[in-house]
Design a protein around this motif. Structure first.
Motif: not given
Length: 340
Positions: A172-197
């Protein structure tokens, strides 16, 4: 027989040439069954043993695998290294481990210095011209780069990130924050995309802070989170170390986890369950990943005893522990904080 048994002794007893003995031992499928049986019987009778060192010298084999990874001090790698070592040893191979940030000149030489027969690569940030110039069998593990001409093994990082969001949303959390990995890192990019989706699919508010995979990044993110109004009640960090840094800094600021904020990590490193509170996290099956990479590379080298069964299904899971809970019901709770 007394004295050192030579290949010519085996050939004489079997009634074949030394070349036939060599083929029967190194490539048995190229020799007729009857001939192969005579050779193997002569090997048993004489007690002949192949001189592995001489054979490898002739074939220009190092009998060794090389693991290349960024930041060898990262605790995430330990179980992967161990699993690769076990599988390589079973195939008669040694394992070398090197930091992939050794400089371009040294990296270029890896494909030509004869130190290894194949490479397990855990770094997707090396220049593709360097990697593709190695001309050695290679497996990309965990991190990857689309420009590298090599198969890759890893989990679905986007799906794993969505698992983290689903867990927080189910609480029941309605507001969540993602602390991303380093800029340009493929893992960080993919996890950030998954979070947004994930937040879009659940119809909840999502905010992203730039960070990296370190304790310090988590601590910095906690200080920034404390300044937000309103504060997200759930946080998903792109690595366990980042999550642990976030939690420890929250304690220093006077916030409780999960009383004031729920925190989810990523990786399930060895001490995640020993932290206080024990960390809810996405588990990467590191041993399975290491074994799969080693087996795939052994297969590419033609050393596998059985045909390659194909890539195993390596799926992430979420491990729920005490760092997550439903959000606080009293939104007026304000902890005393001190910011730098």
């Amino acid at each position: 027989m007394s004295g050192r048994v030579r290949i010519v002794d085996v050939a004489s007893l079997a009634g074949v040439s030394t070349a036939t003995v060599s083929r029967a031992l190194s490539a048995p499928e190229t020799v007729g069954r009857a001939t192969r049986d005579r050779v193997m019987e002569a090997v048993r009778a004489t007690g002949y043993r192949v001189n592995g060192a001489a054979r490898d010298l002739r074939q220009q084999r190092a009998r060794s695998l090389l693991i290349l990874a960024p930041n060898l001090a990262n605790t995430f790698f330990s179980r992967i290294f161990s699993a690769i070592q076990e599988e390589a040893s079973a195939a008669g191979l040694a394992v070398q481990i090197s930091d992939s940030r050794i400089g371009r000149e040294k990296l270029v030489s890896l494909g030509y210095d004869g130190r290894a027969d194949g490479i397990v690569l855990l770094d997707g940030a090396i220049d593709p011209d360097v990697v593709n110039g190695w001309r050695l069998p290679m497996i990309q593990l965990c991190e990857w780069n689309e420009a590298y001409r090599a198969p890759r093994i890893g989990i679905d990082n986007a799906a794993a990130a969505r698992m983290a969001v689903e867990h927080l949303a189910d609480l029941c959390h309605r507001s969540v924050l993602h602390v991303s990995g380093p800029d340009g890192n493929v893992l960080a990019v993919t996890r950030r995309e998954g979070f947004s989706d994930g937040v879009a699919a659940r119809g909840i508010a999502g905010t992203t802070l730039a960070g990296d995979f370190t304790l310090e990044a988590g601590a910095c993110a906690a200080r920034r989170w404390a300044e937000l109004r309103p504060r997200p009640t759930g946080v998903f960090c792109a690595s366990d170390e980042c999550a642990l840094g976030f939690i420890s800094e929250c304690a220093a600021l006077g916030f409780g986890v999960p009383d004031d904020v729920s925190v989810v990590g990523f990786d399930d490193i060895d001490f995640a369950h020993r932290f206080l509170p024990a960390l809810t996290t996405i588990r990467q099956p590191r041993e399975a990943l290491g074994r799969a990479a080693a087996k795939a590379l052994v297969n590419l080298l033609g050393l596998a005893q059985v045909a390659d069964p194909g890539d195993p299904a390596i799926a992430p899971t979420i491990v729920v522990r005490s760092s997550t809970a439903p959000p606080p019901t009293d939104d007026s709770r304000v902890a005393t904080i001190t910011l730098d």
